[in-house]
Design an enzyme around this catalytic site. Structure first.
Site, PDB file in Angstrom:
ATOM      1  N   CYS A 120      40.008  37.281  36.782  1.00  0.00           N
ATOM      2  CA  CYS A 120      40.504  38.273  35.819  1.00  0.00           C
ATOM      3  C   CYS A 120      39.762  38.172  34.483  1.00  0.00           C
ATOM      4  O   CYS A 120      39.572  39.189  33.806  1.00  0.00           O
ATOM      5  CB  CYS A 120      42.009  38.120  35.628  1.00  0.00           C
ATOM      6  SG  CYS A 120      42.936  38.771  37.037  1.00  0.00           S
TER       7      CYS A 120
ATOM      8  N   GLU B  75      51.630  40.642  45.266  1.00  0.00           N
ATOM      9  CA  GLU B  75      51.255  39.742  46.364  1.00  0.00           C
ATOM     10  C   GLU B  75      51.360  40.460  47.708  1.00  0.00           C
ATOM     11  O   GLU B  75      51.893  41.572  47.808  1.00  0.00           O
ATOM     12  CB  GLU B  75      52.132  38.489  46.310  1.00  0.00           C
ATOM     13  CG  GLU B  75      51.897  37.721  45.006  1.00  0.00           C
ATOM     14  CD  GLU B  75      52.669  36.414  44.910  1.00  0.00           C
ATOM     15  OE1 GLU B  75      53.583  36.170  45.743  1.00  0.00           O
ATOM     16  OE2 GLU B  75      52.351  35.633  43.993  1.00  0.00           O
TER      17      GLU B  75
ATOM     18  N   ASN C 188      51.701  41.296  38.843  1.00  0.00           N
ATOM     19  CA  ASN C 188      51.008  40.805  40.046  1.00  0.00           C
ATOM     20  C   ASN C 188      51.640  41.419  41.295  1.00  0.00           C
ATOM     21  O   ASN C 188      52.843  41.711  41.349  1.00  0.00           O
ATOM     22  CB  ASN C 188      50.964  39.271  40.110  1.00  0.00           C
ATOM     23  CG  ASN C 188      52.290  38.580  39.957  1.00  0.00           C
ATOM     24  OD1 ASN C 188      53.213  39.099  39.344  1.00  0.00           O
ATOM     25  ND2 ASN C 188      52.404  37.387  40.510  1.00  0.00           N
TER      26      ASN C 188
ATOM     27  N   CYS D 290      46.279  39.997  40.702  1.00  0.00           N
ATOM     28  CA  CYS D 290      46.928  39.510  39.478  1.00  0.00           C
ATOM     29  C   CYS D 290      47.436  40.644  38.583  1.00  0.00           C
ATOM     30  O   CYS D 290      46.967  41.785  38.659  1.00  0.00           O
ATOM     31  CB  CYS D 290      45.952  38.672  38.667  1.00  0.00           C
ATOM     32  SG  CYS D 290      45.524  37.094  39.389  1.00  0.00           S
TER      33      CYS D 290
ATOM     34  N   GLU E 249      46.832  41.009  35.442  1.00  0.00           N
ATOM     35  CA  GLU E 249      45.764  41.512  34.571  1.00  0.00           C
ATOM     36  C   GLU E 249      44.958  42.604  35.279  1.00  0.00           C
ATOM     37  O   GLU E 249      44.537  43.588  34.660  1.00  0.00           O
ATOM     38  CB  GLU E 249      44.832  40.369  34.153  1.00  0.00           C
ATOM     39  CG  GLU E 249      45.497  39.308  33.288  1.00  0.00           C
ATOM     40  CD  GLU E 249      46.185  38.209  34.093  1.00  0.00           C
ATOM     41  OE1 GLU E 249      46.570  38.453  35.262  1.00  0.00           O
ATOM     42  OE2 GLU E 249      46.349  37.114  33.553  1.00  0.00           O
TER      43      GLU E 249
ATOM     44  N   CYS F 177      43.311  34.084  35.243  1.00  0.00           N
ATOM     45  CA  CYS F 177      42.474  33.320  36.172  1.00  0.00           C
ATOM     46  C   CYS F 177      41.000  33.677  35.943  1.00  0.00           C
ATOM     47  O   CYS F 177      40.673  34.640  35.233  1.00  0.00           O
ATOM     48  CB  CYS F 177      42.883  33.604  37.615  1.00  0.00           C
ATOM     49  SG  CYS F 177      42.270  35.192  38.249  1.00  0.00           S
TER      50      CYS F 177
HETATM   51  N1  THU Z   1      48.750  35.372  38.547  1.00  0.00           N
HETATM   52  C1  THU Z   1      48.616  36.456  37.726  1.00  0.00           C
HETATM   53  O1  THU Z   1      49.084  37.549  38.040  1.00  0.00           O
HETATM   54  N2  THU Z   1      47.969  36.284  36.542  1.00  0.00           N
HETATM   55  C2  THU Z   1      47.547  35.096  36.063  1.00  0.00           C
HETATM   56  O2  THU Z   1      47.043  35.046  34.951  1.00  0.00           O
HETATM   57  C3  THU Z   1      47.690  33.883  36.864  1.00  0.00           C
HETATM   58  C4  THU Z   1      48.189  34.080  38.254  1.00  0.00           C
HETATM   59  C5  THU Z   1      49.497  35.543  39.788  1.00  0.00           C
HETATM   60  C6  THU Z   1      48.700  35.526  41.069  1.00  0.00           C
HETATM   61  C7  THU Z   1      49.776  35.142  42.056  1.00  0.00           C
HETATM   62  O3  THU Z   1      50.480  36.321  42.452  1.00  0.00           O
HETATM   63  C8  THU Z   1      50.739  34.261  41.280  1.00  0.00           C
HETATM   64  O4  THU Z   1      50.445  34.504  39.907  1.00  0.00           O
HETATM   65  C9  THU Z   1      50.578  32.775  41.577  1.00  0.00           C
HETATM   66  O5  THU Z   1      49.271  32.382  41.432  1.00  0.00           O
END
Ligand code: THU
Length: 138
Positions: free
Chosen positions: A95, A50, A48, A59, A61, A92
């Site tokens: 994704c 941010e 991920n 994310c 994925e 999520c």
């Molecule tokens: N996140 C992912 O990268 N994949 C997931 O399957 C769930 C959430 C990340 C998004 C964000 O950077 C952090 O987790 C908190 O939500």
């Protein structure tokens, strides 16, 4: 691709957990790694990413899918997600839809932590009745 996707499970989980160390998650502190297996048996991983403008983050994925496409892959045969949380972390909703573009309903989605596999679902279980190209006029 020759062989059963199950034979790639441990390697896929290992790739997801390894790339998790490179997550850029300074705002949530929630590092996630993901890995996808392509139609040539190759593994593509992503974490991920941010952003200070929070909605601009994405994310793990999505990162893994972008790596697959950049490498010339067009099919996702299996997915692994690695995170540390009380409950196994599943992709999520957004994704799930992105994965659905490249994966079939029976594609395994392996939810893992650093200790290994915690849960298994098919993409069809995670995204039933999903929107797809068959809905678009031809
Ligand atoms: N996140 C992912 O990268 N994949 C997931 O399957 C769930 C959430 C990340 C998004 C964000 O950077 C952090 O987790 C908190 O939500």
């Amino acid at each position: 691709m020759a062989g059963n996707v199950e034979q790639h499970r441990e390697a896929l989980i290992a790739a997801a957990c390894a790339v998790r160390a490179h997550a850029h998650a300074p705002y949530s502190g929630f590092a996630v790694g993901a890995a996808v297996l392509d139609e040539h048996g190759r593994i593509h991983a992503g974490a991920n990413v941010e952003n200070a403008a929070y909605p601009q983050g994405w994310c793990a994925e999505t990162s893994a899918l972008a790596a697959l496409v950049a490498a010339g892959g067009r099919r996702v045969l299996a997915v692994a997600v690695c995170a540390v949380a009380e409950h196994p972390v599943a992709p999520c909703g957004g994704c799930r839809q992105k994965l659905r573009e490249f994966a079939a309903d029976d594609c395994p989605v392996w939810l893992a932590g650093p200790q290994g596999l915690r849960a298994t679902h098919s993409l069809g279980e995670l995204l039933p009745h999903g929107f797809g190209p068959h809905h678009l006029p031809s």
